[in-house]
Design a protein around this motif. Structure first.
Motif, PDB file in Angstrom:
ATOM      1  N   ALA A 129       0.836  -1.209   0.000  1.00 60.23           N
ATOM      2  CA  ALA A 129       0.000   0.000   0.000  1.00 60.23           C
ATOM      3  C   ALA A 129       0.866   1.252   0.000  1.00 60.23           C
ATOM      4  CB  ALA A 129      -0.927  -0.017   1.211  1.00 60.23           C
ATOM      5  N   LEU A 130       1.885   1.258   0.867  1.00 64.75           N
ATOM      6  CA  LEU A 130       2.729   2.452   0.944  1.00 64.75           C
ATOM      7  C   LEU A 130       3.474   2.698  -0.362  1.00 64.75           C
ATOM      8  CD1 LEU A 130       4.279   2.330   4.521  1.00 64.75           C
ATOM      9  CD2 LEU A 130       2.566   3.900   3.640  1.00 64.75           C
ATOM     10  N   VAL A 131       3.935   1.613  -0.986  1.00 73.09           N
ATOM     11  CA  VAL A 131       4.656   1.781  -2.250  1.00 73.09           C
ATOM     12  C   VAL A 131       3.674   2.185  -3.352  1.00 73.09           C
ATOM     13  CG1 VAL A 131       6.165   0.669  -3.935  1.00 73.09           C
ATOM     14  CG2 VAL A 131       6.421   0.154  -1.517  1.00 73.09           C
ATOM     15  N   ALA A 132       2.486   1.598  -3.320  1.00 72.20           N
ATOM     16  CA  ALA A 132       1.481   1.898  -4.345  1.00 72.20           C
ATOM     17  C   ALA A 132       1.108   3.374  -4.336  1.00 72.20           C
ATOM     18  CB  ALA A 132       0.243   1.034  -4.129  1.00 72.20           C
ATOM     19  N   ILE A 133       1.094   3.967  -3.158  1.00 75.74           N
ATOM     20  CA  ILE A 133       0.715   5.383  -3.067  1.00 75.74           C
ATOM     21  C   ILE A 133       1.687   6.248  -3.862  1.00 75.74           C
ATOM     22  CG2 ILE A 133       0.641   7.323  -1.448  1.00 75.74           C
ATOM     23  CD1 ILE A 133      -0.716   5.386   0.518  1.00 75.74           C
ATOM     24  N   GLY A 134       2.981   5.902  -3.810  1.00 76.67           N
ATOM     25  CA  GLY A 134       3.964   6.651  -4.580  1.00 76.67           C
ATOM     26  C   GLY A 134       3.685   6.571  -6.075  1.00 76.67           C
ATOM     27  N   TYR A 135       3.327   5.376  -6.552  1.00 77.09           N
ATOM     28  CA  TYR A 135       3.003   5.220  -7.972  1.00 77.09           C
ATOM     29  C   TYR A 135       1.783   6.060  -8.335  1.00 77.09           C
ATOM     30  CZ  TYR A 135       6.119   1.301  -8.925  1.00 77.09           C
ATOM     31  OH  TYR A 135       7.220   0.527  -9.116  1.00 77.09           O
ATOM     32  N   THR A 136       0.795   5.989  -7.483  1.00 76.21           N
ATOM     33  CA  THR A 136      -0.477   6.605  -7.822  1.00 76.21           C
ATOM     34  C   THR A 136      -0.360   8.125  -7.784  1.00 76.21           C
ATOM     35  OG1 THR A 136      -2.695   5.718  -7.671  1.00 76.21           O
ATOM     36  CG2 THR A 136      -1.978   7.044  -5.809  1.00 76.21           C
ATOM     37  N   MET A 137       0.419   8.651  -6.843  1.00 74.80           N
ATOM     38  CA  MET A 137       0.573  10.109  -6.763  1.00 74.80           C
ATOM     39  C   MET A 137       1.260  10.646  -8.004  1.00 74.80           C
ATOM     40  SD  MET A 137       1.656  10.697  -2.796  1.00 74.80           S
ATOM     41  CE  MET A 137       1.668  12.477  -2.875  1.00 74.80           C
ATOM     42  N   VAL A 138       2.346   9.965  -8.393  1.00 81.25           N
ATOM     43  CA  VAL A 138       3.084  10.440  -9.559  1.00 81.25           C
ATOM     44  C   VAL A 138       2.240  10.270 -10.819  1.00 81.25           C
ATOM     45  CG1 VAL A 138       5.043   9.916 -11.051  1.00 81.25           C
ATOM     46  CG2 VAL A 138       5.370  10.185  -8.592  1.00 81.25           C
ATOM     47  N   TYR A 139       1.556   9.136 -10.931  1.00 87.08           N
ATOM     48  CA  TYR A 139       0.718   8.952 -12.112  1.00 87.08           C
ATOM     49  C   TYR A 139      -0.378  10.009 -12.128  1.00 87.08           C
ATOM     50  CZ  TYR A 139      -1.821   7.032 -15.948  1.00 87.08           C
ATOM     51  OH  TYR A 139      -2.404   6.901 -17.160  1.00 87.08           O
ATOM     52  N   GLY A 140      -0.942  10.248 -10.976  1.00 88.00           N
ATOM     53  CA  GLY A 140      -2.016  11.223 -10.886  1.00 88.00           C
ATOM     54  C   GLY A 140      -1.594  12.586 -11.383  1.00 88.00           C
ATOM     55  N   ILE A 141      -0.383  12.967 -11.092  1.00 94.12           N
ATOM     56  CA  ILE A 141      -0.005  14.349 -11.377  1.00 94.12           C
ATOM     57  C   ILE A 141       0.659  14.521 -12.737  1.00 94.12           C
ATOM     58  CG2 ILE A 141       2.279  14.515 -10.335  1.00 94.12           C
ATOM     59  CD1 ILE A 141       0.972  17.031  -8.824  1.00 94.12           C
ATOM     60  N   ILE A 142       1.448  13.518 -13.197  1.00 89.93           N
ATOM     61  CA  ILE A 142       2.042  13.699 -14.528  1.00 89.93           C
ATOM     62  C   ILE A 142       1.771  12.526 -15.463  1.00 89.93           C
ATOM     63  CG2 ILE A 142       3.841  15.366 -13.931  1.00 89.93           C
ATOM     64  CD1 ILE A 142       5.808  13.072 -13.785  1.00 89.93           C
ATOM     65  N   ALA A 163       9.357   9.706  -0.148  1.00 87.94           N
ATOM     66  CA  ALA A 163       9.486   9.615   1.309  1.00 87.94           C
ATOM     67  C   ALA A 163       8.635   8.462   1.847  1.00 87.94           C
ATOM     68  CB  ALA A 163       9.075  10.930   1.951  1.00 87.94           C
ATOM     69  N   LEU A 164       7.460   8.274   1.268  1.00 93.09           N
ATOM     70  CA  LEU A 164       6.626   7.148   1.700  1.00 93.09           C
ATOM     71  C   LEU A 164       7.280   5.817   1.323  1.00 93.09           C
ATOM     72  CD1 LEU A 164       3.013   8.336   0.934  1.00 93.09           C
ATOM     73  CD2 LEU A 164       4.016   7.866   3.159  1.00 93.09           C
ATOM     74  N   ALA A 165       7.947   5.796   0.160  1.00 91.14           N
ATOM     75  CA  ALA A 165       8.673   4.578  -0.220  1.00 91.14           C
ATOM     76  C   ALA A 165       9.765   4.299   0.798  1.00 91.14           C
ATOM     77  CB  ALA A 165       9.260   4.729  -1.615  1.00 91.14           C
ATOM     78  N   ALA A 166      10.407   5.361   1.297  1.00 90.54           N
ATOM     79  CA  ALA A 166      11.435   5.172   2.317  1.00 90.54           C
ATOM     80  C   ALA A 166      10.834   4.605   3.596  1.00 90.54           C
ATOM     81  CB  ALA A 166      12.136   6.501   2.609  1.00 90.54           C
ATOM     82  N   ALA A 167       9.686   5.158   3.986  1.00 88.23           N
ATOM     83  CA  ALA A 167       9.021   4.619   5.170  1.00 88.23           C
ATOM     84  C   ALA A 167       8.685   3.146   4.957  1.00 88.23           C
ATOM     85  CB  ALA A 167       7.753   5.419   5.465  1.00 88.23           C
ATOM     86  N   ALA A 168       8.186   2.825   3.754  1.00 88.87           N
ATOM     87  CA  ALA A 168       7.864   1.425   3.451  1.00 88.87           C
ATOM     88  C   ALA A 168       9.114   0.565   3.529  1.00 88.87           C
ATOM     89  CB  ALA A 168       7.240   1.315   2.059  1.00 88.87           C
ATOM     90  N   ALA A 169      10.245   1.100   3.051  1.00 91.01           N
ATOM     91  CA  ALA A 169      11.478   0.314   3.049  1.00 91.01           C
ATOM     92  C   ALA A 169      11.974   0.062   4.466  1.00 91.01           C
ATOM     93  CB  ALA A 169      12.548   1.029   2.228  1.00 91.01           C
ATOM     94  N   ILE A 170      11.838   1.063   5.338  1.00 86.36           N
ATOM     95  CA  ILE A 170      12.258   0.852   6.734  1.00 86.36           C
ATOM     96  C   ILE A 170      11.345  -0.176   7.388  1.00 86.36           C
ATOM     97  CG2 ILE A 170      12.650   1.937   8.969  1.00 86.36           C
ATOM     98  CD1 ILE A 170      13.001   4.598   7.410  1.00 86.36           C
ATOM     99  N   ILE A 171      10.049  -0.020   7.144  1.00 87.00           N
ATOM    100  CA  ILE A 171       9.095  -0.977   7.699  1.00 87.00           C
ATOM    101  C   ILE A 171       9.420  -2.375   7.179  1.00 87.00           C
ATOM    102  CG2 ILE A 171       6.673  -1.667   7.627  1.00 87.00           C
ATOM    103  CD1 ILE A 171       6.003   1.358   7.627  1.00 87.00           C
ATOM    104  N   TYR A 172       9.744  -2.433   5.885  1.00 87.18           N
ATOM    105  CA  TYR A 172      10.102  -3.715   5.274  1.00 87.18           C
ATOM    106  C   TYR A 172      11.307  -4.323   5.977  1.00 87.18           C
ATOM    107  CZ  TYR A 172      11.422  -7.057   1.602  1.00 87.18           C
ATOM    108  OH  TYR A 172      11.736  -8.191   0.914  1.00 87.18           O
ATOM    109  N   SER A 173      12.354  -3.501   6.171  1.00 92.50           N
ATOM    110  CA  SER A 173      13.559  -4.103   6.743  1.00 92.50           C
ATOM    111  C   SER A 173      13.395  -4.388   8.227  1.00 92.50           C
ATOM    112  CB  SER A 173      14.798  -3.254   6.446  1.00 92.50           C
ATOM    113  OG  SER A 173      14.601  -1.930   6.843  1.00 92.50           O
ATOM    114  N   ILE A 174      12.501  -3.669   8.891  1.00 89.09           N
ATOM    115  CA  ILE A 174      12.236  -4.027  10.290  1.00 89.09           C
ATOM    116  C   ILE A 174      11.471  -5.346  10.351  1.00 89.09           C
ATOM    117  CG2 ILE A 174      10.822  -3.391  12.293  1.00 89.09           C
ATOM    118  CD1 ILE A 174      11.826  -0.545  11.933  1.00 89.09           C
TER     119      ILE A 174
END
Lengths: 452, 258, 388
Positions: C100-113, C294-305
């Protein structure tokens, strides 16, 4: 096992090796010393070759058996093993730039070139089972002996049920349009899986197993064979799953294994494809049963992967079998010191034969070939048979009768050309490292025994 | 085209002295605009003075919308100069021009259809920081368009055409513009709504906002405006006080259906 | 990607993207509301029966999907007992939170450009390694495992720093690679995005090597929080899901309430109108990349934890699945991406549990094909006015 393609990181110095190999070594062919009685008058040139991946991603693997095989040729020349005949050596590289490593197409081209050279009596190689699939039909047609130091896919020589599995799909019969001229000095996955199943059912006395694999030919083959032999040994497979190497979490399967009451999880595959991660996920699910794997799991990355989860000593107690470390065999000590002195001037890691598990296999493979050639010369009145094809046929026949004591111990071949020297050592993770427990051997009828 | 007492715009401009910029809210000087190779505007000159309603009329494709888009900085002219409030705006992006006090209710309304009416209006005030002023202007918009107050929390995309037009004008008003560019405010509206919208336009103007208006309904436009410009295939054909334009036989024939 | 014209309305938190109605919208004189014929996918070449079925499937796609998932959960419960069912739900939620956290990054960028930012998955990986670097430089491992306060402090350090670094990475990528292609044909930025993805993977391969890299962060949080019906819920599980929900809630509030958030939404919906409102488009797009990364980074930290390892190429694969989640939810729709992530987690886990792990990914991409066929606007790209 099928070696996973390595990264592009370390910078090798393989160009130097290529030059060395191309120069080769040849004896003057006139001397008749060192007990080569009967063949001292041998006239003519006899060529042996290696075909191994030396560049690209495989440059950290292939050069070791190649150098070892070359050492065997150098030593044979020094001792005039073939009497008065000239012994030539050719090194071929089956890598391609396109594949950045071993390439079946390159291998097939190399074999075609060697086969047309009437003086070539045998080839050591290939390193990878996928290359063997392309080369075996060519050597079979040319009646040329091919001895692999490292191919472990059983389907190259024997038809077993797994060969028709979609991930493997090897039609063994079609590999041999001519005589069966393929041999290997390493035990196969068939033999390894018989030993693994025996260990699971009879040594560890675990009756139910959940079986995973990594969807690749090696791992899938090992898992299917393990399941078959485990069932035959009285065990029960309670579930299976086949996951791609890109899988990063196995929690679904670990939960299933737990729910099915598995007493063991078997992983057929490599560490790079998740062997250690399965163990990690077992830890987070609180599943305290053993994990067993084949030689693809027996490495330090397994331990660091398994310990990467919440439990930093999760790897403890995991099992994996692997061919015994050749560098630890008493029979190999002499070879490794000869290797070290012969190549002391080479850059690391190539100056140390123990850095790669298949070094000694390359050495024994070449020696087995040279012994067979010599025995043909001896039985042919000290001269090579006039007809090249007859010579090659006789070399293959002599290989079948091989009884050779070398770095790996005693090598002889079964009718399929597979070695009967089949030790696999069971390792258990103890205090953060794989420690040998016992070495097991399997005979032609599938009986597994502890090897002394 | 003959003049009938009307002056061609270029002549007017050449007559104007440099110091006469003071009252000019918008001034276009010989604007050339190209879409690729197509010459959309050629040598268009136009001016709008403080407090005026100016109508821009012409047939489809004459360049009316392009003129408005050039003024608000969405298109850069290839040559010529756009001056706003007496200063050249060469090189300024549309967002900067908006902040100068140009409100633009564009062609097709271009609402943020997945935002509420209230959010659309808020976006109009995006570049403002004066909270009380914004509140006053919101109240003013709701007074002008009582329907929008009822629909404030509805998604803009779900409104009817007339309501959407109200949001578009309201959004442009929310930036407290000194000049308002309106592109076809009556398009697709029922006649009763058209009258209402124009009523509001006059009311906005009466409060001091200068208006440049594009309108298909030339008669309505000219009746509302004090002056008018007639665009034909990218050039100003005629300009002058509305009454004179309405009286012109050419205009009557071409645009007023008389 | 798909036909998405003319979808005038959606839930308020939606972000843009799918909608480009603007001038294309037809207005009826009656004042009843705008309407536009929906393009429902495969309608042109098939018979009326299929067309009817297509319309039906299209309309009830979300319900059908949820029913299927509920059935799969129930089936697992019946076949294997409640304890496995519970475990798999937990596994699915943990996996889904990261998707979900990674998907949000895709969707935001797609949404805007309107760009499928293929490099996003690799930004995920890179930012995971940033976190590892930050943790090792600041000795956060011993801090985090020392005491509960230390853990909170370590998290409070590693999250913002990694998110900042990742955000800058995203902004730089947009500035260097995508900005000048903004008005180029759609294919050009797409191929550039794939190129950026390969570039990041190459750099990570050089610096981090080809094997799994142990992050040690899995040792930060461990132990069982509680157990329900034999299902052990670890603190890590709670942390993963809780943190993901918290971040998504924060993002939703940000996008809905703040000035910048509204600027992002309006830019996504109509760039021209946003310009006319005085919004700086470049800055808004940069902000979008910053937040997505930044959300992808949060997802990555959560992933590695949760998982304890990173590998140079995990992001690409994870990114493709997360992208599927974004399409499932309706690309451009933030809430959709969040829900899509959890649904994909469910499909992955229960698909694997019922049909075997080898089918997990096949099922996910089958759902992608179905959604593109029957409901290209995604589950949340609801067209309110055409429902009538």
């Amino acid at each position: 096992m099928v070696k996973p393609t390595k990264g592009l990181l370390s910078i090798g110095t393989i160009a130097a090796l290529g030059v060395l190999a191309a120069c080769g070594t040849s004896s003057p062919g006139t001397s008749s010393s060192s007990g080569a009685s009967g063949i001292a008058g041998c006239r003519g040139t006899i060529t042996v070759a290696t075909d191994l991946p030396l560049t690209g991603g495989d440059r950290t693997d292939g050069p070791f058996p190649q150098l070892a095989a070359q050492l065997a040729v150098t030593q044979a020349n020094a001792h005039h093993l073939l009497g008065g005949c000239t012994l030539k050596y050719i090194s071929k590289d089956d890598s391609s730039v396109l594949k950045n490593g071993h390439d079946p197409a390159t291998g097939a081209t190399n074999i075609a070139a060697l086969a047309t050279d009437a003086t070539v009596m045998g080839v050591i190689g290939p390193f990878n089972s996928s290359v063997a699939l392309a080369e075996i039909p060519k050597v079979s047609q040319a009646h040329l002996a091919l001895i692999s130091p490292s191919n472990t896919s059983p389907c190259l020589t024997v038809v077993v049920a797994v060969c028709s599995d979609p991930t493997i799909k090897i039609d063994t019969a079609s590999l041999y349009p001519g005589p069966h001229t393929y041999f290997r000095v390493i035990a196969t996955d068939l033999q390894q899986s018989e030993i693994l199943a025996h260990i699971a059912a009879k040594v560890l006395n675990l009756t139910t197993a959940y079986v995973l694999d990594d969807q690749e030919a090696y791992g899938r083959g090992l898992s299917l064979l393990f399941a078959k032999f485990f069932t035959a040994d009285g065990g029960k497979v309670v579930g299976t799953a086949s996951l791609p190497g890109s899988t990063t979490t196995f929690t679904t399967q670990v939960s299933l294994a737990k729910s099915e009451g598995a007493k063991l999880i078997f992983f057929g595959g490599t560490t790079g494809n998740g062997c250690g991660l399965v163990r990690r996920d077992m830890g987070s699910a609180g599943l305290t049963i053993p994990l067993l794997g084949g030689d693809g799991c027996e490495d330090t990355k397994f331990i660091s992967d398994a310990n990467s989860g919440a439990n930093t000593s999760e790897a403890e107690g995991s099992y994996a079998t692997s061919a015994p470390d050749a560098s630890k065999l008493p029979s190999s000590a002499a070879f490794f010191s000869q290797y070290a002195s012969a190549y002391s001037s080479m850059a690391a890691p190539y100056n140390d034969g123990t850095k790669e598990p298949y070094t000694a296999y390359g050495y024994d493979a070449m020696n087995v070939l040279l012994q067979a050639i010599r025995s043909v010369l001896v039985s042919n009145g000290g001269q090579p048979p006039a007809d090249s094809q007859t010579f090659r046929d006789k070399v293959v026949a002599a290989l079948r009768a091989t009884q050779y004591d070398g770095a790996l111990g005693h090598t002889s071949f079964d009718p399929n050309g597979d070695t009967l020297n089949t030790g696999f050592t069971l390792y258990k993770v103890t205090s953060g490292a794989f420690a040998a427990v016992n070495t097991y051997a399997v005979d032609a009828s599938g009986n597994v025994t502890v090897k002394s | 085209m003959s003049t009938n007492g009307l002056s061609a715009n270029g002549e007017q401009l050449s007559a104007s002295a440099p110091g006469a910029d003071a009252g000019k809210v918008i001034e276009l000087r010989e604007i050339d605009v190209f879409y690729g190779r197509v010459n959309a505007l050629s040598k268009v000159s136009l001016e709008v003075r403080q407090g005026e309603i100016v109508a821009l009329i012409g047939s489809n494709g004459a360049g009316k919308t392009t003129t408005l888009r050039t003024i608000s900085g969405l298109i850069s002219p290839r040559s010529g100069e756009v001056r706003l409030f007496g200063n050249s705006v060469r090189g300024l992006g549309a967002e900067h021009i908006a902040r100068l006090g140009v409100g633009h209710a564009p062609e097709g309304r271009r609402l943020f259809s997945r935002m509420t009416v209230r959010e659309n209006l808020d976006m109009g005030a995006y570049s403002r920081n004066d909270r009380t002023g914004i509140r006053t202007d919101l109240e003013r918009v709701f007074t002008l368009f009582p329907r929008l107050r009822e629909r404030a929390s509805q998604l803009a995309g779900s409104l009817s055409g007339g309501e959407q037009q109200m949001v578009a004008i309201g959004r442009a008003l929310m930036s407290a513009p000194k000049v308002l560019l309106l592109d076809e405010p009556s398009l697709g509206l029922a006649p009763i709504l058209v009258d209402a919208i124009f009523e509001v336009i006059r009311e906005i103007n009466s409060k001091g906002t200068t208006i440049l208006l594009i309108e298909q309904n030339a008669l309505l436009a000219l009746k509302t405006a004090s002056r008018g410009y007639v665009l034909e295939t990218g050039s100003v054909a005629l300009s002058g006080p509305s009454a004179e334009l309405i009286a012109s036989p050419d205009i009557q024939r071409a645009y007023l259906g008389m | 990607m798909s036909e998405q014209s003319g979808t005038p309305a959606a839930p308020p938190a939606s972000f843009g993207g799918a909608d480009r109605s603007g001038s294309a919208m037809l207005v009826d004189q009656s004042g009843l509301g705008s309407r536009q014929a929906r393009k429902g996918g495969v309608v042109s070449t098939v018979g009326p029966i299929f067309r009817a079925a297509n319309g039906w499937v299209s309309r009830y796609f979300a319900s059908l999907l949820v029913i299927m998932i509920v059935l799969a959960i129930a089936l697992t419960g019946v076949q294997h007992g409640a304890s496995l069912m519970g475990e798999q739900i937990k596994n699915a939620l943990v996996l889904g939170a990261i998707y979900a956290l990674v998907a949000i990054g895709y969707t935001m960028v797609y949404g805007i450009i309107e760009l499928i930012n293929f490099a996003h998955g690799d930004v995920f990986t890179a930012s995971g390694f940033y976190a590892v670097f930050i943790a090792s430089v600041l000795h956060l491992d011993s801090l985090a495992t020392g005491s509960f306060g230390g853990l909170l402090l370590a998290l409070a350090i590693v999250f913002p720093l990694s998110m900042l670094a990742a955000g800058i990475t995203g902004v730089v990528i947009e500035f260097v690679a995508y900005r000048r292609l903004r008005d180029a044909p759609r294919l050009a930025p797409l191929i550039t995005a794939i190129g950026v993805s390969f570039l990041i993977e190459g750099i990570l391969l050089v610096f981090e090597g080809p094997d799994n890299v142990t992050t040690h962060q899995a040792s930060w949080i461990n132990g069982q929080a509680f157990a329900i019906g034999g299902v052990s819920i670890g603190y890590t599980d709670l942390f993963v899901v809780g943190m993901a929900l918290l971040l998504m809630f924060a993002l939703g509030t940000f996008v809905r309430r703040t000035r910048l958030g509204k600027a992002m939404r309006s830019t996504a919906q109509d760039r021209t109108a946003a310009l006319l409102c005085g919004i700086n488009i470049n800055r808004t797009i940069s902000a979008t990349f910053f937040i997505g990364s930044a959300l992808a980074a949060a997802a990555a930290i959560i992933y590695s934890i949760n998982y304890g390892v990173l590998k140079w190429n995990i992001g690409f694969h994870l990114g493709i699945i997360a992208f599927t989640a974004a399409v499932l939810g309706g690309i451009g729709n933030i809430v959709g991406a969040g829900v899509g992530g959890f649904l994909i987690g469910m499909i992955y886990v229960f698909g694997g549990s019922i049909f075997g792990g080898e089918w997990s990914e096949s099922l996910i991409f089958a759902v992608l094909v179905l959604i593109l066929t029957f409901r290209p606007v995604g589950l949340f790209g609801v067209e309110v006015t055409t429902r009538a």
